[in-house]
Write a protein that holds these residues in place. Structure first.
Motif, PDB file in Angstrom:
ATOM      1  N   TRP A  55       0.831  -1.208   0.000  1.00 20.41           N
ATOM      2  CA  TRP A  55       0.000   0.000   0.000  1.00 20.41           C
ATOM      3  C   TRP A  55       0.866   1.258   0.000  1.00 20.41           C
ATOM      4  O   TRP A  55       0.606   2.201  -0.753  1.00 20.41           O
ATOM      5  N   VAL A  56       1.903   1.270   0.826  1.00 18.22           N
ATOM      6  CA  VAL A  56       2.821   2.418   0.846  1.00 18.22           C
ATOM      7  C   VAL A  56       3.456   2.584  -0.528  1.00 18.22           C
ATOM      8  O   VAL A  56       3.537   3.704  -1.057  1.00 18.22           O
ATOM      9  N   GLY A  57       3.885   1.483  -1.136  1.00 23.76           N
ATOM     10  CA  GLY A  57       4.459   1.546  -2.477  1.00 23.76           C
ATOM     11  C   GLY A  57       3.485   2.128  -3.480  1.00 23.76           C
ATOM     12  O   GLY A  57       3.861   2.951  -4.326  1.00 23.76           O
ATOM     13  N   ARG A  62       1.840   6.867  -6.719  1.00 25.56           N
ATOM     14  CA  ARG A  62       0.869   7.907  -7.076  1.00 25.56           C
ATOM     15  C   ARG A  62       1.395   9.301  -6.763  1.00 25.56           C
ATOM     16  O   ARG A  62       1.088  10.254  -7.450  1.00 25.56           O
ATOM     17  N   ASP A  63       2.133   9.393  -5.652  1.00 24.67           N
ATOM     18  CA  ASP A  63       2.562  10.698  -5.146  1.00 24.67           C
ATOM     19  C   ASP A  63       3.908  10.532  -4.438  1.00 24.67           C
ATOM     20  O   ASP A  63       3.964  10.226  -3.250  1.00 24.67           O
ATOM     21  N   VAL A  82       1.089  11.949   4.329  1.00 26.89           N
ATOM     22  CA  VAL A  82      -0.128  12.594   3.831  1.00 26.89           C
ATOM     23  C   VAL A  82      -0.602  11.747   2.652  1.00 26.89           C
ATOM     24  O   VAL A  82       0.157  11.513   1.707  1.00 26.89           O
ATOM     25  N   LEU A  83      -1.826  11.288   2.711  1.00 22.67           N
ATOM     26  CA  LEU A  83      -2.326  10.443   1.637  1.00 22.67           C
ATOM     27  C   LEU A  83      -2.299  11.176   0.302  1.00 22.67           C
ATOM     28  O   LEU A  83      -2.494  12.392   0.249  1.00 22.67           O
ATOM     29  N   ARG A 123      -1.219  21.614   0.646  1.00 18.08           N
ATOM     30  CA  ARG A 123      -1.524  22.808  -0.162  1.00 18.08           C
ATOM     31  C   ARG A 123      -1.224  22.585  -1.640  1.00 18.08           C
ATOM     32  O   ARG A 123      -1.814  23.233  -2.498  1.00 18.08           O
ATOM     33  N   SER A 124      -0.325  21.668  -1.939  1.00 16.45           N
ATOM     34  CA  SER A 124       0.032  21.402  -3.331  1.00 16.45           C
ATOM     35  C   SER A 124      -0.982  20.481  -4.016  1.00 16.45           C
ATOM     36  O   SER A 124      -0.940  20.329  -5.237  1.00 16.45           O
ATOM     37  N   GLN A 125      -1.865  19.875  -3.241  1.00 17.06           N
ATOM     38  CA  GLN A 125      -2.835  18.933  -3.797  1.00 17.06           C
ATOM     39  C   GLN A 125      -4.073  19.669  -4.327  1.00 17.06           C
ATOM     40  O   GLN A 125      -4.424  20.751  -3.845  1.00 17.06           O
TER      41      GLN A 125
END
Length: 166
Positions: A55-57, A62-63, A82-83, A123-125
């Motif tokens: 899941w972490v991978g 993704r981000d 941060v998800l 804030r970047s999301q």
């Protein structure tokens, strides 16, 4: 305390250290009472470890900047997770999934540094609502005080149903 480096997590290089911190995070969450402790300890199986690693991978794929780590003396001593923005629709906001700092590094200002990184990342999301949310166990007064001091305020209440009892 030695100097610490705050940097983006590298899944191949940092996985073992992140897992040690995650396990400590879970055990600390469970330390409020014996029943919780048994429950949190019992979930830290090899199957859970493998699932969490995958899941972490996936999250990092993704981000790449969703996890920030703190390194001191060539070992990880803290992290904030941060998800990815794709999960923002869970609470219609950025989600601070986990923040943990090893006890020896608490009170050093590193928690604020990790929170600064988490807020900047949020804030970047591209978010439905411009806010960063997290849940804090009511029995974890130390963590609640850190978040309150940083400026977090109550926003919504979370309730849970134990699926084993339902």
């Amino acid at each position: 305390m030695t100097d610490a480096t705050v940097r983006t997590y590298d899944h191949e290089r940092d996985w073992a250290g992140l897992w040690e911190l995650k396990a400590a995070f879970e055990r600390e969450l469970g330390s409020a009472n014996e029943a919780k402790s048994e429950s949190y300890d019992a979930k830290l199986t090899e199957e859970y470890r493998a699932g969490y690693r995958g899941w972490v991978g996936d999250c990092v794929a993704r981000d790449p900047d969703c996890i920030t780590v703190v390194e001191a003396d060539e070992e990880l001593v803290g992290y904030v997770f941060v998800l990815p923005a794709a999960f923002a629709y869970v609470w219609d906001a950025a989600v601070l999934n986990e923040l943990f700092l090893a006890p020896a590094h608490r009170g050093s200002g590193l928690a604020d540094t990790l929170l600064d990184r988490a807020v900047a990342h949020a804030r970047s999301q591209d978010l439905p609502l411009e806010r960063l949310v997290l849940d804090v166990d009511p029995e974890n007064g130390r963590a609640a005080r850190v978040y309150e001091r940083y400026g977090f305020e109550p926003w919504a209440g979370m309730v849970a149903l134990d699926l084993d009892d339902a």
